[in-house]
Design a protein around this motif. Structure first.
Motif, PDB file in Angstrom:
ATOM      1  N   GLU A  12       0.724  -1.264  -0.131  1.00 11.71           N
ATOM      2  CA  GLU A  12       0.102  -0.175  -0.055  1.00 11.71           C
ATOM      3  C   GLU A  12       0.996   1.209   0.131  1.00 11.71           C
ATOM      4  OE1 GLU A  12      -3.231   2.053   2.616  1.00 11.71           O
ATOM      5  OE2 GLU A  12      -3.301  -0.059   2.737  1.00 11.71           O
ATOM      6  N   ASN A  13       2.049   1.274   0.801  1.00 14.60           N
ATOM      7  CA  ASN A  13       2.901   2.361   0.955  1.00 14.60           C
ATOM      8  C   ASN A  13       3.581   2.794  -0.593  1.00 14.60           C
ATOM      9  OD1 ASN A  13       5.758   3.368   1.708  1.00 14.60           O
ATOM     10  ND2 ASN A  13       4.494   4.137   3.205  1.00 14.60           N
ATOM     11  N   VAL A  14       4.002   1.659  -1.201  1.00 12.63           N
ATOM     12  CA  VAL A  14       4.582   1.812  -2.404  1.00 12.63           C
ATOM     13  C   VAL A  14       3.719   2.049  -3.532  1.00 12.63           C
ATOM     14  CG1 VAL A  14       6.099   0.513  -4.093  1.00 12.63           C
ATOM     15  CG2 VAL A  14       6.674   0.259  -1.657  1.00 12.63           C
ATOM     16  N   ALA A  15       2.380   1.523  -3.447  1.00 13.55           N
ATOM     17  CA  ALA A  15       1.735   1.643  -4.687  1.00 13.55           C
ATOM     18  C   ALA A  15       0.919   3.151  -4.654  1.00 13.55           C
ATOM     19  CB  ALA A  15       0.548   0.653  -4.619  1.00 13.55           C
ATOM     20  N   LEU A  16       0.700   3.512  -3.439  1.00 12.20           N
ATOM     21  CA  LEU A  16      -0.041   4.847  -3.408  1.00 12.20           C
ATOM     22  C   LEU A  16       1.295   5.632  -3.696  1.00 12.20           C
ATOM     23  CD1 LEU A  16      -1.987   4.617  -0.002  1.00 12.20           C
ATOM     24  CD2 LEU A  16      -2.962   4.363  -2.442  1.00 12.20           C
ATOM     25  N   TRP A  17       2.466   5.654  -3.571  1.00 16.91           N
ATOM     26  CA  TRP A  17       3.428   6.607  -3.764  1.00 16.91           C
ATOM     27  C   TRP A  17       3.406   6.600  -5.181  1.00 16.91           C
ATOM     28  CZ3 TRP A  17       7.700   4.388  -6.268  1.00 16.91           C
ATOM     29  CH2 TRP A  17       8.518   5.758  -6.644  1.00 16.91           C
ATOM     30  N   ALA A  18       3.623   5.524  -5.890  1.00 15.17           N
ATOM     31  CA  ALA A  18       3.500   5.408  -7.512  1.00 15.17           C
ATOM     32  C   ALA A  18       2.541   6.016  -7.988  1.00 15.17           C
ATOM     33  CB  ALA A  18       3.685   3.964  -7.827  1.00 15.17           C
ATOM     34  N   GLU A  19       1.102   6.022  -7.644  1.00 14.95           N
ATOM     35  CA  GLU A  19       0.114   6.496  -8.164  1.00 14.95           C
ATOM     36  C   GLU A  19       0.017   7.967  -8.120  1.00 14.95           C
ATOM     37  OE1 GLU A  19      -3.113   4.530  -6.130  1.00 14.95           O
ATOM     38  OE2 GLU A  19      -2.967   2.902  -7.452  1.00 14.95           O
ATOM     39  N   GLN A  20       0.526   8.557  -6.749  1.00 13.50           N
ATOM     40  CA  GLN A  20       0.754   9.998  -6.771  1.00 13.50           C
ATOM     41  C   GLN A  20       2.002  10.517  -7.590  1.00 13.50           C
ATOM     42  OE1 GLN A  20       1.953  10.396  -2.734  1.00 13.50           O
ATOM     43  NE2 GLN A  20      -0.320  10.197  -2.014  1.00 13.50           N
ATOM     44  N   ASP A  24       3.965   4.011 -13.127  1.00 14.86           N
ATOM     45  CA  ASP A  24       3.315   2.748 -13.440  1.00 14.86           C
ATOM     46  C   ASP A  24       4.383   1.648 -12.728  1.00 14.86           C
ATOM     47  OD1 ASP A  24       1.712   0.557 -14.167  1.00 14.86           O
ATOM     48  OD2 ASP A  24       2.458   0.459 -16.153  1.00 14.86           O
ATOM     49  N   PHE A  25       3.881   1.328 -11.481  1.00 14.86           N
ATOM     50  CA  PHE A  25       5.021   0.452 -10.603  1.00 14.86           C
ATOM     51  C   PHE A  25       5.177  -0.858 -11.152  1.00 14.86           C
ATOM     52  CE2 PHE A  25       5.903  -2.321  -7.078  1.00 14.86           C
ATOM     53  CZ  PHE A  25       7.218  -1.768  -6.754  1.00 14.86           C
ATOM     54  N   GLU A  26       6.491  -1.172 -11.435  1.00 19.04           N
ATOM     55  CA  GLU A  26       6.875  -2.659 -11.778  1.00 19.04           C
ATOM     56  C   GLU A  26       7.710  -3.209 -10.807  1.00 19.04           C
ATOM     57  OE1 GLU A  26       8.125  -2.995 -15.951  1.00 19.04           O
ATOM     58  OE2 GLU A  26       6.930  -1.336 -16.372  1.00 19.04           O
ATOM     59  N   LEU A  27       7.253  -4.373 -10.653  1.00 18.20           N
ATOM     60  CA  LEU A  27       7.890  -5.270  -9.270  1.00 18.20           C
ATOM     61  C   LEU A  27       9.357  -5.652 -10.015  1.00 18.20           C
ATOM     62  CD1 LEU A  27       8.047  -5.962  -6.273  1.00 18.20           C
ATOM     63  CD2 LEU A  27       6.979  -8.091  -7.145  1.00 18.20           C
ATOM     64  N   THR A  28       9.398  -6.349 -11.056  1.00 20.64           N
ATOM     65  CA  THR A  28      10.477  -6.839 -11.816  1.00 20.64           C
ATOM     66  C   THR A  28      11.985  -6.458 -11.561  1.00 20.64           C
ATOM     67  OG1 THR A  28       9.005  -7.952 -13.291  1.00 20.64           O
ATOM     68  CG2 THR A  28      11.456  -8.194 -13.900  1.00 20.64           C
ATOM     69  N   PRO A  29      11.867  -5.064 -11.921  1.00 18.59           N
ATOM     70  CA  PRO A  29      13.188  -4.329 -11.367  1.00 18.59           C
ATOM     71  C   PRO A  29      13.763  -4.462 -10.135  1.00 18.59           C
ATOM     72  CG  PRO A  29      11.779  -2.986 -12.972  1.00 18.59           C
ATOM     73  CD  PRO A  29      11.322  -3.998 -12.298  1.00 18.59           C
ATOM     74  N   LEU A  30      12.748  -4.443  -9.385  1.00 22.26           N
ATOM     75  CA  LEU A  30      13.022  -4.457  -7.680  1.00 22.26           C
ATOM     76  C   LEU A  30      13.807  -5.912  -7.349  1.00 22.26           C
ATOM     77  CD1 LEU A  30      13.249  -3.167  -4.971  1.00 22.26           C
ATOM     78  CD2 LEU A  30      10.617  -3.962  -4.730  1.00 22.26           C
ATOM     79  N   ARG A  51      -7.943  -3.537  -3.928  1.00 28.20           N
ATOM     80  CA  ARG A  51      -7.800  -2.113  -4.449  1.00 28.20           C
ATOM     81  C   ARG A  51      -6.504  -2.229  -5.347  1.00 28.20           C
ATOM     82  NH1 ARG A  51      -5.964   1.029   0.407  1.00 28.20           N
ATOM     83  NH2 ARG A  51      -5.998   2.737  -0.929  1.00 28.20           N
ATOM     84  N   PHE A  52      -5.701  -3.285  -5.233  1.00 34.80           N
ATOM     85  CA  PHE A  52      -4.449  -3.231  -6.162  1.00 34.80           C
ATOM     86  C   PHE A  52      -4.328  -4.270  -7.074  1.00 34.80           C
ATOM     87  CE2 PHE A  52      -3.231  -0.993  -1.999  1.00 34.80           C
ATOM     88  CZ  PHE A  52      -3.206   0.292  -2.513  1.00 34.80           C
ATOM     89  N   SER A  53      -5.634  -4.613  -7.492  1.00 39.66           N
ATOM     90  CA  SER A  53      -5.585  -5.808  -8.492  1.00 39.66           C
ATOM     91  C   SER A  53      -4.789  -5.699  -9.881  1.00 39.66           C
ATOM     92  CB  SER A  53      -7.013  -6.261  -8.715  1.00 39.66           C
ATOM     93  OG  SER A  53      -7.565  -5.121  -9.541  1.00 39.66           O
ATOM     94  N   ARG A  54      -4.680  -4.486 -10.098  1.00 40.03           N
ATOM     95  CA  ARG A  54      -3.916  -4.406 -11.556  1.00 40.03           C
ATOM     96  C   ARG A  54      -2.438  -4.839 -11.280  1.00 40.03           C
ATOM     97  NH1 ARG A  54      -4.528   1.127 -10.104  1.00 40.03           N
ATOM     98  NH2 ARG A  54      -2.444   2.159 -10.006  1.00 40.03           N
ATOM     99  N   TYR A  55      -1.895  -4.904  -9.984  1.00 37.53           N
ATOM    100  CA  TYR A  55      -0.675  -5.291  -9.724  1.00 37.53           C
ATOM    101  C   TYR A  55      -0.311  -6.821  -9.626  1.00 37.53           C
ATOM    102  CZ  TYR A  55       0.034  -0.338  -9.170  1.00 37.53           C
ATOM    103  OH  TYR A  55       0.300   0.900  -9.078  1.00 37.53           O
ATOM    104  N   ARG A  56      -1.514  -7.673  -9.564  1.00 39.39           N
ATOM    105  CA  ARG A  56      -1.350  -8.853  -9.082  1.00 39.39           C
ATOM    106  C   ARG A  56      -0.580  -9.819  -9.852  1.00 39.39           C
ATOM    107  NH1 ARG A  56      -7.164  -9.933  -6.845  1.00 39.39           N
ATOM    108  NH2 ARG A  56      -7.722  -9.464  -8.794  1.00 39.39           N
ATOM    109  N   ASP A  57      -0.839  -9.686 -11.280  1.00 35.62           N
ATOM    110  CA  ASP A  57       0.157 -10.436 -12.239  1.00 35.62           C
ATOM    111  C   ASP A  57       1.551 -10.398 -12.072  1.00 35.62           C
ATOM    112  OD1 ASP A  57      -2.218 -11.645 -13.321  1.00 35.62           O
ATOM    113  OD2 ASP A  57      -2.534 -10.151 -15.032  1.00 35.62           O
ATOM    114  N   ASP A  58       1.766  -9.025 -12.057  1.00 38.53           N
ATOM    115  CA  ASP A  58       3.447  -8.711 -11.983  1.00 38.53           C
ATOM    116  C   ASP A  58       3.855  -9.288 -10.669  1.00 38.53           C
ATOM    117  OD1 ASP A  58       5.674  -7.651 -12.813  1.00 38.53           O
ATOM    118  OD2 ASP A  58       5.579  -5.877 -11.641  1.00 38.53           O
TER     119      ASP A  58
END
Length: 181
Positions: A12-20, A24-30, A51-58
């Motif tokens: 939640e902390n990371v996704a809300l920052w990315a949205e602000q 488009d936050f991608e987990l692969t580089p991390l 709330r964050f379903s669009r990130y589930r696949d990544d």
């Protein structure tokens, strides 16, 4: 055996920052960054996935365990306490894991990091520059800003891309560069 890493993500902390930041936050580089530091043997990500379903696949493509934490009221969930409990349980029951990566900018994780260090674990904090509280970054053995990690793996090429005639694209690139520095 090499230094094993456990990763705990306050999504939640990371996704809300990315949205602000309109990212488009991608987990692969991390994940690539963390794997370059040693074998990542545990990956847990905490959030309300409705709330964050669009990130589930990544996340699932990176073999991350999604820990569902339902919100009890708008904008607030109980992910912090669950993440802290899981990290401490891991420190106590899995002595082979020596490095704990805490992905968040929330100062609430300062006491967790301090306790992990008391247990002799190396703590790597990773969080967004704009929202990371100094209490968290100072508590960690090492702290890296998320923007630096993401840009090391895919953002640097964007900074060297040829400028197009489109003023809006040029403006966005400049804003991105200023935020990074």
């Amino acid at each position: 055996m090499t230094n094993q890493i456990a990763v705990f993500i306050d999504f939640e902390n990371v996704a809300l920052w990315a949205e602000q930041e309109f990212l488009d936050f991608e987990l692969t580089p991390l994940m690539e960054y963390l794997q370059s530091r040693g074998p990542v043997v545990m990956k847990r990500c905490y959030g309300d996935w409705s709330r964050f379903s669009r990130y589930r696949d990544d996340l699932m493509n990176n073999a991350v365990d999604l820990i569902q934490i339902y919100s009890v009221r708008a904008g607030k969930n109980r992910a912090d306490i669950r993440m802290a409990l899981d990290a401490m349980e891991t420190a106590i029951t899995r002595p082979q894991i020596q490095t704990f990566a805490i992905i968040s900018g929330d100062s609430d994780f300062g006491p967790l990091v301090t306790m992990l260090r008391e247990y002799g674990r190396y703590t790597l904090g990773i969080g967004p520059r704009a929202v990371t509280h100094p209490l968290l970054s100072r508590a960690c053995d090492e702290f890296v800003y998320l923007e630096a990690v993401l840009n090391d793996y895919h953002g640097v090429d964007d900074l060297h891309a040829p400028m197009r005639a489109n003023n809006e694209e040029a403006r966005n690139l400049l804003v991105k560069a200023l935020r990074i520095h």
